[in-house]
Design an enzyme around this catalytic site. Structure first.
Site, PDB file in Angstrom:
ATOM      1  N   GLN A  18      -4.121   2.520   9.355  1.00  0.00           N
ATOM      2  CA  GLN A  18      -2.728   2.701   8.902  1.00  0.00           C
ATOM      3  C   GLN A  18      -1.947   3.583   9.874  1.00  0.00           C
ATOM      4  O   GLN A  18      -0.730   3.436  10.002  1.00  0.00           O
ATOM      5  CB  GLN A  18      -2.699   3.338   7.497  1.00  0.00           C
ATOM      6  CG  GLN A  18      -3.156   2.418   6.384  1.00  0.00           C
ATOM      7  CD  GLN A  18      -4.634   2.573   6.083  1.00  0.00           C
ATOM      8  OE1 GLN A  18      -5.424   2.859   6.974  1.00  0.00           O
ATOM      9  NE2 GLN A  18      -5.018   2.364   4.841  1.00  0.00           N
ATOM     10  N   ARG A  71       0.837  -1.208   0.000  1.00  0.00           N
ATOM     11  CA  ARG A  71       0.000   0.000   0.000  1.00  0.00           C
ATOM     12  C   ARG A  71       0.867   1.250   0.000  1.00  0.00           C
ATOM     13  O   ARG A  71       2.083   1.173   0.128  1.00  0.00           O
ATOM     14  CB  ARG A  71      -0.952  -0.004   1.202  1.00  0.00           C
ATOM     15  CG  ARG A  71      -0.190  -0.182   2.519  1.00  0.00           C
ATOM     16  CD  ARG A  71      -0.858   0.432   3.687  1.00  0.00           C
ATOM     17  NE  ARG A  71      -0.920   1.885   3.564  1.00  0.00           N
ATOM     18  CZ  ARG A  71       0.126   2.687   3.792  1.00  0.00           C
ATOM     19  NH1 ARG A  71       1.312   2.212   4.141  1.00  0.00           N
ATOM     20  NH2 ARG A  71      -0.003   3.989   3.667  1.00  0.00           N
ATOM     21  N   ARG A 100      -6.149  -0.424  -8.195  1.00  0.00           N
ATOM     22  CA  ARG A 100      -6.551   0.649  -7.268  1.00  0.00           C
ATOM     23  C   ARG A 100      -6.622   1.934  -8.095  1.00  0.00           C
ATOM     24  O   ARG A 100      -5.598   2.420  -8.593  1.00  0.00           O
ATOM     25  CB  ARG A 100      -5.569   0.784  -6.089  1.00  0.00           C
ATOM     26  CG  ARG A 100      -5.662  -0.395  -5.114  1.00  0.00           C
ATOM     27  CD  ARG A 100      -5.094  -0.056  -3.755  1.00  0.00           C
ATOM     28  NE  ARG A 100      -6.012   0.730  -2.951  1.00  0.00           N
ATOM     29  CZ  ARG A 100      -5.688   1.269  -1.771  1.00  0.00           C
ATOM     30  NH1 ARG A 100      -4.485   1.113  -1.277  1.00  0.00           N
ATOM     31  NH2 ARG A 100      -6.575   1.967  -1.096  1.00  0.00           N
ATOM     32  N   ALA A 156       0.726   5.209  -2.116  1.00  0.00           N
ATOM     33  CA  ALA A 156       0.693   5.538  -3.552  1.00  0.00           C
ATOM     34  C   ALA A 156       2.005   5.210  -4.281  1.00  0.00           C
ATOM     35  O   ALA A 156       1.990   4.488  -5.290  1.00  0.00           O
ATOM     36  CB  ALA A 156       0.307   7.002  -3.726  1.00  0.00           C
ATOM     37  N   ASP A 216      -2.633  11.062  -2.718  1.00  0.00           N
ATOM     38  CA  ASP A 216      -2.708   9.991  -3.721  1.00  0.00           C
ATOM     39  C   ASP A 216      -2.897  10.551  -5.124  1.00  0.00           C
ATOM     40  O   ASP A 216      -2.631   9.856  -6.110  1.00  0.00           O
ATOM     41  CB  ASP A 216      -3.851   9.026  -3.380  1.00  0.00           C
ATOM     42  CG  ASP A 216      -3.453   8.150  -2.195  1.00  0.00           C
ATOM     43  OD1 ASP A 216      -3.583   8.618  -1.045  1.00  0.00           O
ATOM     44  OD2 ASP A 216      -2.969   7.030  -2.433  1.00  0.00           O
TER      45      ASP A 216
END
Ligand code: MRU
Length: 345
Positions: free
Chosen positions: A184, A49, A85, A51, A225
């Site tokens: 996170q 995970r 994604r 970006a 992102d």
């Protein structure tokens, strides 16, 4: 020995290993990834995970697939990786760069993926230094989600700035948003803060407003992102709420990202595709900590992974290419060099 290595990725000749971020902080488990399908599943689960890391790992997976299958249609594989994604534009940046050298063959793809990796490392260092320049001894900084070495090839984005400030001897105190629903902040950023030796306190996301009202936050620093042409940006859901509250309390709000996160083709935040995720993430929690459900099994859910913060709430955009205020963003200064030739760094 891996050819290339970061905090969460090891690159070998024909496969990758990733640090399974769903298992942190309890277990540091490295998992082998040797196919695009294994990569897709790891990214969907957020085992891989952040970006930049998503884009870089996709580039290596594509290069390794091309080396194993020289006669197959690499474009089909790239299209499938691209759809995994949709919000973080770094994935599109990396796959665009890879597709641009399809005609040069599999070796060139491997070299291109390695160049992307080295580029990200250099971009992290540059933006982190620019971010650290804005931090003063004693600053209390609130951050959201995880933007550190786990999420990039280098020192990170927003956490990178904190890490470089710390290396310079600047004492900081960091408030770490837990970051619902997948935690996170609570799992990964708290772990990275301890690793970096930075003083921190963990808060539930719903505590940020009263923390600011109590005068305990000097700055907010987050990652991104996707940053649009007008400066709107997408980041982990909950970022927008922080920006609104920081604006109300007149607390500087910074977004830290590499130029590879800028998407000049997205005119405003309304153009950013926002990933919707599974209802189970809101019904309860599952992971290394076990599985627990607290909502009624069929409770209807709205679960966007990201939200959009409008440019008017941002004090400055800290990129590797410079620190931009609203006037510079309006001139499009952040879009310059968005599609440069690799190797420029
Ligand atoms: O869903 P995630 O954990 O991949 O979301 C990550 C974020 O929102 C980060 O802030 C962003 O990717 C920048 S990381 C350097």
């Amino acid at each position: 020995m891996p050819h290339l290595q970061s905090r969460s990725l090891r690159v070998y000749a024909d496969h990758l290993e990733y640090l399974d971020q769903t298992q942190l902080p309890q277990t540091e488990q490295w998992v082998r990834c040797d196919s695009p399908w294994a990569w897709q599943s790891a990214v969907k689960d957020l085992a891989i995970r952040g970006a930049p890391l998503i884009g870089l790992s996709a580039a290596f997976v594509l290069a390794q697939y091309a080396a194993r299958h020289p006669n197959e249609d690499w474009q089909l594989v790239s299209d499938r990786l691209r759809a995994t994604r949709p919000t973080a534009v770094n994935l599109m940046y990396c796959l665009d760069a890879m597709e641009a050298c399809f005609e040069e063959g599999a070796n060139a793809l491997g070299e291109r993926a390695a160049a992307l990796f080295e580029e990200d490392r250099a971009l992290c260092q540059r933006m982190a230094e620019r971010g650290a320049d804005l931090l003063k001894p004693g600053d209390r900084v609130l951050t959201h989600c995880n933007t550190g070495a786990l999420a990039t090839a280098g020192v990170g984005t927003a956490i990178g700035a904190l890490a470089v400030a710390r290396q310079r001897g600047v004492d900081l105190h960091v408030y770490v948003d837990e970051t619902r629903p997948l935690l996170q902040g609570g799992r990964l950023t708290a772990w990275e803060m301890a690793d970096l030796g930075i003083s921190y306190q963990l808060i539930a996301d719903s505590m940020a407003a009263s923390l600011m009202a109590a005068g305990k936050v000097d700055k907010v620093m987050v990652g991104a992102d996707r940053i649009c042409a007008n400066g709107d940006f997408a980041n982990k859901v909950g970022t927008y709420m922080l920006a609104v509250v920081a604006h109300y309390h007149q607390i500087p709000f910074y977004v830290v990202a590499p130029y590879t996160t800028v998407d000049p083709e997205c005119v405003t935040g309304g153009d950013i595709p926002i990933e919707q995720r599974d209802a189970a993430e809101i019904h309860g929690a599952a992971g290394a900590f076990g599985k627990v459900m607290w909502a009624p099994e069929n409770a209807p859910v709205w679960n966007p992974a990201f939200d959009v913060t409008p440019a008017e709430l941002v004090t400055a955009w800290i990129l590797d290419t410079g620190v931009f205020d609203a006037a510079a963003i309006a001139r499009g200064a952040h879009c310059q060099g968005r599609k440069p030739t690799l190797g420029a760094v």
